[in-house]
Design a protein around this motif. Structure first.
Motif, PDB file in Angstrom:
ATOM      1  N   ARG A  55       0.849  -1.195   0.000  1.00  0.00           N
ATOM      2  CA  ARG A  55       0.000   0.000   0.000  1.00  0.00           C
ATOM      3  C   ARG A  55       0.880   1.239   0.000  1.00  0.00           C
ATOM      4  O   ARG A  55       1.799   1.362   0.815  1.00  0.00           O
ATOM      5  CB  ARG A  55      -0.897   0.002   1.238  1.00  0.00           C
ATOM      6  N   LEU A  56       0.578   2.161  -0.900  1.00  0.00           N
ATOM      7  CA  LEU A  56       1.340   3.398  -1.066  1.00  0.00           C
ATOM      8  C   LEU A  56       0.427   4.595  -0.860  1.00  0.00           C
ATOM      9  O   LEU A  56      -0.616   4.706  -1.517  1.00  0.00           O
ATOM     10  CB  LEU A  56       1.948   3.447  -2.480  1.00  0.00           C
ATOM     11  N   VAL A  57       0.825   5.503   0.049  1.00  0.00           N
ATOM     12  CA  VAL A  57       0.024   6.690   0.337  1.00  0.00           C
ATOM     13  C   VAL A  57       0.923   7.918   0.447  1.00  0.00           C
ATOM     14  O   VAL A  57       2.141   7.798   0.613  1.00  0.00           O
ATOM     15  CB  VAL A  57      -0.786   6.533   1.652  1.00  0.00           C
ATOM     16  N   GLN A  58       0.295   9.086   0.377  1.00  0.00           N
ATOM     17  CA  GLN A  58       0.983  10.329   0.716  1.00  0.00           C
ATOM     18  C   GLN A  58       0.719  10.541   2.204  1.00  0.00           C
ATOM     19  O   GLN A  58      -0.422  10.780   2.602  1.00  0.00           O
ATOM     20  CB  GLN A  58       0.453  11.497  -0.107  1.00  0.00           C
ATOM     21  N   PRO A  59       1.737  10.419   3.050  1.00  0.00           N
ATOM     22  CA  PRO A  59       1.493  10.422   4.493  1.00  0.00           C
ATOM     23  C   PRO A  59       0.980  11.742   5.057  1.00  0.00           C
ATOM     24  O   PRO A  59       0.231  11.747   6.027  1.00  0.00           O
ATOM     25  CB  PRO A  59       2.849  10.058   5.097  1.00  0.00           C
TER      26      PRO A  59
END
Length: 154
Positions: A55-59
């Motif tokens: 899972r890849l997000v903009q923190p």
């Protein structure tokens, strides 16, 4: 969305107090929800069988953080571990992060998860901080290790 049930099962089967701060997912748990939409995930499969996800997000969802992405979920089927699938998922997420304009990628990993830490270090991550005794898991205090790396091609 069609992978929801399979990913929920994989998440449940890979859960361990060495890699998760949340309780074990229950039998009827859904994988995707408003906080975890399908577009945040890359999935590995072979012949229709789900083998892993990341899972890849903009923190920090602000313009000042547009250049950073964070891995917030990563699992590989135990039967597939040690065969390079984790590294393939990391390489794929690096490319996806770059395509989103990111220059940097970070993650958090429990100090007791030595297998994951070795994988991350081999993929170019470095320890950037440690939060001592950040979690209390099954009777033990566990450090949270912050890791990061550049996505710039050198």
């Amino acid at each position: 969305m069609s992978d929801d049930r399979g990913l929920a099962e994989l998440d449940r089967n890979t859960w361990s107090p060495d890699n998760a701060v949340s309780p074990r997912p229950h039998e009827n748990a859904v994988f995707f929800d408003l906080a975890n939409p399908p577009e945040q995930f890359l999935v590995a499969e072979r012949r229709g069988r789900l083998l892993g996800f990341i899972r890849l997000v903009q923190p920090v969802p602000l313009p000042s953080g547009d250049h950073v992405r964070q891995i917030q979920g990563f699992a590989v089927d135990p039967a597939e571990r040690g065969r390079g699938l984790g590294r393939l998922l990391l390489d794929a997420v690096f490319e996806e992060a770059r395509s989103q304009g990111a220059r940097r990628i970070t993650l958090r990993v429990l100090s007791v998860n030595t297998r994951a830490r070795r994988l991350y270090e081999a993929a170019g991550f470095a320890v950037e901080g440690v939060l001592p005794e950040e979690f209390y898991i099954e009777g033990s205090y566990v450090d949270d290790v912050l890791m990061g790396r550049s996505l710039l091609v050198v």
